[in-house]
Motif scaffolding. Structure first.
Motif, PDB file in Angstrom:
ATOM      1  N   ALA A   1      20.625 -45.916 -10.021  1.00 30.98           N
ATOM      2  CA  ALA A   1      21.547 -46.498 -11.003  1.00 30.98           C
ATOM      3  C   ALA A   1      20.891 -46.593 -12.376  1.00 30.98           C
ATOM      4  O   ALA A   1      21.509 -46.257 -13.398  1.00 30.98           O
ATOM      5  CB  ALA A   1      22.021 -47.870 -10.535  1.00 30.98           C
ATOM      6  N   MET A   2      19.636 -47.028 -12.416  1.00 28.19           N
ATOM      7  CA  MET A   2      18.903 -47.130 -13.683  1.00 28.19           C
ATOM      8  C   MET A   2      18.816 -45.770 -14.360  1.00 28.19           C
ATOM      9  O   MET A   2      19.051 -45.642 -15.564  1.00 28.19           O
ATOM     10  CB  MET A   2      17.502 -47.692 -13.441  1.00 28.19           C
ATOM     11  CG  MET A   2      16.614 -47.676 -14.678  1.00 28.19           C
ATOM     12  SD  MET A   2      17.195 -48.754 -15.986  1.00 28.19           S
ATOM     13  CE  MET A   2      16.531 -50.283 -15.416  1.00 28.19           C
TER      14      MET A   2
ATOM     15  N   ASP B   1      23.297 -55.924 -15.453  1.00 24.23           N
ATOM     16  CA  ASP B   1      22.999 -57.353 -15.601  1.00 24.23           C
ATOM     17  C   ASP B   1      21.496 -57.576 -15.770  1.00 24.23           C
ATOM     18  O   ASP B   1      21.066 -58.355 -16.623  1.00 24.23           O
ATOM     19  CB  ASP B   1      23.533 -58.105 -14.373  1.00 24.23           C
ATOM     20  CG  ASP B   1      23.591 -59.612 -14.566  1.00 24.23           C
ATOM     21  OD1 ASP B   1      23.629 -60.080 -15.728  1.00 24.23           O
ATOM     22  OD2 ASP B   1      23.602 -60.331 -13.537  1.00 24.23           O
ATOM     23  N   ALA B   2      20.702 -56.881 -14.967  1.00 22.69           N
ATOM     24  CA  ALA B   2      19.239 -56.994 -15.066  1.00 22.69           C
ATOM     25  C   ALA B   2      18.756 -56.556 -16.446  1.00 22.69           C
ATOM     26  O   ALA B   2      17.889 -57.202 -17.048  1.00 22.69           O
ATOM     27  CB  ALA B   2      18.569 -56.159 -13.978  1.00 22.69           C
ATOM     28  N   LEU B   3      19.310 -55.460 -16.955  1.00 19.26           N
ATOM     29  CA  LEU B   3      18.920 -54.968 -18.278  1.00 19.26           C
ATOM     30  C   LEU B   3      19.325 -55.948 -19.372  1.00 19.26           C
ATOM     31  O   LEU B   3      18.606 -56.112 -20.362  1.00 19.26           O
ATOM     32  CB  LEU B   3      19.526 -53.595 -18.546  1.00 19.26           C
ATOM     33  CG  LEU B   3      18.968 -52.457 -17.695  1.00 19.26           C
ATOM     34  CD1 LEU B   3      19.775 -51.182 -17.918  1.00 19.26           C
ATOM     35  CD2 LEU B   3      17.499 -52.227 -18.006  1.00 19.26           C
TER      36      LEU B   3
ATOM     37  N   GLU C   1      12.903 -56.085 -20.759  1.00 20.45           N
ATOM     38  CA  GLU C   1      11.481 -55.747 -20.685  1.00 20.45           C
ATOM     39  C   GLU C   1      11.055 -55.319 -19.281  1.00 20.45           C
ATOM     40  O   GLU C   1       9.974 -54.770 -19.094  1.00 20.45           O
ATOM     41  CB  GLU C   1      10.621 -56.931 -21.163  1.00 20.45           C
ATOM     42  CG  GLU C   1      10.583 -58.120 -20.234  1.00 20.45           C
ATOM     43  CD  GLU C   1      11.803 -59.054 -20.304  1.00 20.45           C
ATOM     44  OE1 GLU C   1      11.800 -60.057 -19.559  1.00 20.45           O
ATOM     45  OE2 GLU C   1      12.739 -58.795 -21.090  1.00 20.45           O
ATOM     46  N   ARG C   2      11.906 -55.525 -18.298  1.00 22.72           N
ATOM     47  CA  ARG C   2      11.574 -55.162 -16.906  1.00 22.72           C
ATOM     48  C   ARG C   2      12.216 -53.837 -16.479  1.00 22.72           C
ATOM     49  O   ARG C   2      12.141 -53.458 -15.306  1.00 22.72           O
ATOM     50  CB  ARG C   2      11.984 -56.288 -15.966  1.00 22.72           C
ATOM     51  CG  ARG C   2      11.192 -57.580 -16.302  1.00 22.72           C
ATOM     52  CD  ARG C   2      11.270 -58.618 -15.263  1.00 22.72           C
ATOM     53  NE  ARG C   2      10.539 -58.215 -14.062  1.00 22.72           N
ATOM     54  CZ  ARG C   2      10.618 -58.892 -12.924  1.00 22.72           C
ATOM     55  NH1 ARG C   2      11.355 -59.979 -12.837  1.00 22.72           N
ATOM     56  NH2 ARG C   2       9.937 -58.490 -11.860  1.00 22.72           N
ATOM     57  N   ALA C   3      12.812 -53.126 -17.438  1.00 21.82           N
ATOM     58  CA  ALA C   3      13.484 -51.860 -17.122  1.00 21.82           C
ATOM     59  C   ALA C   3      12.543 -50.866 -16.440  1.00 21.82           C
ATOM     60  O   ALA C   3      12.924 -50.200 -15.471  1.00 21.82           O
ATOM     61  CB  ALA C   3      14.075 -51.248 -18.387  1.00 21.82           C
TER      62      ALA C   3
ATOM     63  N   SER D   1      18.318 -56.600  -8.290  1.00 22.69           N
ATOM     64  CA  SER D   1      18.707 -57.930  -7.794  1.00 22.69           C
ATOM     65  C   SER D   1      17.572 -58.937  -7.955  1.00 22.69           C
ATOM     66  O   SER D   1      17.812 -60.098  -8.291  1.00 22.69           O
ATOM     67  CB  SER D   1      19.163 -57.853  -6.341  1.00 22.69           C
ATOM     68  OG  SER D   1      18.134 -57.386  -5.511  1.00 22.69           O
ATOM     69  N   THR D   2      16.337 -58.488  -7.762  1.00 27.40           N
ATOM     70  CA  THR D   2      15.192 -59.379  -7.958  1.00 27.40           C
ATOM     71  C   THR D   2      15.053 -59.768  -9.412  1.00 27.40           C
ATOM     72  O   THR D   2      14.789 -60.941  -9.731  1.00 27.40           O
ATOM     73  CB  THR D   2      13.891 -58.693  -7.456  1.00 27.40           C
ATOM     74  OG1 THR D   2      14.032 -58.438  -6.059  1.00 27.40           O
ATOM     75  CG2 THR D   2      12.678 -59.570  -7.697  1.00 27.40           C
ATOM     76  N   VAL D   3      15.244 -58.812 -10.310  1.00 31.06           N
ATOM     77  CA  VAL D   3      15.149 -59.096 -11.750  1.00 31.06           C
ATOM     78  C   VAL D   3      16.224 -60.106 -12.137  1.00 31.06           C
ATOM     79  O   VAL D   3      15.942 -61.079 -12.855  1.00 31.06           O
ATOM     80  CB  VAL D   3      15.268 -57.806 -12.584  1.00 31.06           C
ATOM     81  CG1 VAL D   3      15.406 -58.122 -14.067  1.00 31.06           C
ATOM     82  CG2 VAL D   3      14.075 -56.901 -12.327  1.00 31.06           C
TER      83      VAL D   3
END
Length: 165
Positions: free
Chosen positions: A91-92, A138-140, A145-147, A158-160
């Motif tokens: 997905a990323m 949502d994570a992005l 910064e965690r991408a 999901s963890t992010v």
């Protein structure tokens, strides 16, 4: 000739080290079996084959991509979705490909008209659920910064999201 990685290809994570080492050994033994594909002077498909040829000291054959931007995206997507990647990684990568394709970091003249894709279309391209694409988005939004961690498979989207809440 030295090449850079095309942004569509660079949207996808690097090959695992063990897989790369096996590719180098295969190229040393058998040569390059499939040519590297070049678009706009950059490697569209075959980045790891190119690097493995360099590591093996083997001259790699290259072909020039002749097609539309959508066809280039499909080529890269089809090649990479065969790899063992998590749903978050797929997905990323598709989100990053789409971001590049729609103009982020590109000259305005290359932006495709009418290039808005729905979350469902993105999930279809990535071969993941709509929920996974939403979770990566949502994570992005919550922790951009965690991408790279998501892309590399070190952490799931999901963890992010959970960590950011």
């Amino acid at each position: 000739m030295k090449y850079e990685r095309h942004p569509l290809s660079a949207s996808w994570p690097d090959m695992a080290r063990d897989d790369f080492d096996a590719l180098v050994m295969s190229i040393e033994k058998n040569g390059l079996r499939e040519p590297i594909t070049i678009m706009d002077g950059q490697i569209l498909d075959g980045w790891h084959r190119y690097q493995a040829c360099e590591a093996a000291g083997v001259e790699g054959a290259a072909v020039t991509f002749k097609g539309t931007l959508e066809q280039a995206e499909s080529l890269v997507n089809d090649r990479h979705t065969r790899r063992s990647l998590t749903a978050s990684q797929r997905a990323m990568a598709v989100l990053k490909m789409y971001e590049w394709r729609t103009g982020a970091g590109r000259p305005e003249k290359n932006v495709l008209p009418n290039s808005t894709l729905t979350t469902k279309q993105l999930s279809d391209k990535a071969g993941v659920s709509v929920a996974t694409v939403r979770q990566v988005k949502d994570a992005l939004a919550k922790a951009p910064e965690r991408a790279e961690e998501i892309k590399s498979g070190k952490v799931s989207a999901s963890t992010v999201v959970r960590d950011a809440t």
